[in-house]
Design a protein around this motif. Structure first.
Motif: not given
Length: 243
Positions: A104-110
């Motif tokens: 999934m397209t979670f934010p980069p930190e994830y």
């Protein structure tokens, strides 16, 4: 064949989420598949499929009768404009998505932390028909987190083109790299096995041998009674019996 359909595909029906996101648009959790092509056959309702791929950003109308498919690496977001959008999904390499083929397209930190990504992606309760408010809330939180990362990714693609997907693709590959041993087993038992059976059949036909045709049979799929929370919506699946 086990529980896979012809060609080692998976078959499911998805009612696309009708939950509005922060932009007021209802739909699912944007994601990609790393090793499987996915096909949509639109059954009911209307909406759009937003995609980010080698062509950049595309929005494809979804209405009954439309068939489209997208290859590994295509970021896709199903949008439910009518409120009752329902699609039949044909998934290549049945078993791989269930073993974590999707990212999934979670934010980069994830994406940079496998443990953090795993915690954000997991759902404790997946039964979409159980009526548990906390289960729906968890699925919505996961969807909203994916949307947060997706909007940034979409703006980057619109601004600079498909090259903006490179970092997300690299992060997705890192996240799934430790699962490919299991995937190789799924492939060997599924698509590779079915391809080998067909190769043997062609060899028989080349010699005008028809003995294998005597093993012909019909198999019926059993539809599961309860739906589960998926990435795009509530999923209804079918399983094949060995009878």
């Amino acid at each position: 064949m086990g529980s896979t359909f012809p060609g080692a595909t998976g078959l499911s029906e998805i009612s696309i989420y009708d939950w509005p996101g922060a932009d007021g648009t209802a739909g699912g959790s944007p994601h990609l598949h790393t090793a499987s092509t996915e096909a949509y056959v639109v059954l009911q309702g209307s909406g759009r499929l937003e995609t980010l791929d080698s062509r950049g950003f595309t929005s494809t109308p979804l209405v009954p009768g439309v068939v489209l498919w997208f290859t590994p690496g295509t970021v896709h977001r199903a949008i439910n404009d009518s409120g009752d959008l329902r699609v039949l999904v044909v998934m290549q390499n049945a078993g791989l998505p269930e073993h974590g083929d999707a990212v999934m397209t979670f934010p980069p930190e994830y994406l940079a932390d496998a443990a953090r990504y795993s915690r954000a992606a997991a759902l404790e309760h997946k039964d979409a028909d159980a009526g548990l408010a906390e289960a729906e809330e968890a699925a919505r939180r996961r969807r909203d987190l994916a949307l947060e990362g997706y909007w940034s990714l979409k703006q980057a693609v619109l601004a600079t083109g498909p090259a903006a997907l490179a970092d997300f693709h690299a992060a997705a590959a890192r996240l799934v790299s430790d699962r490919t041993g299991t995937w190789a087993d799924v492939l060997a038992a599924g698509a590779a096995r079915q391809a080998e059976v067909t190769r043997q059949q062609l060899a028989s036909l080349d010699l005008a041998e028809s003995a294998y045709l005597g093993n012909a049979r019909t198999t019926m799929g059993k539809r599961e009674n309860r739906r589960t929370y998926g990435m795009c919506g509530r999923i209804q699946t079918w399983e094949l019996s060995d009878n």
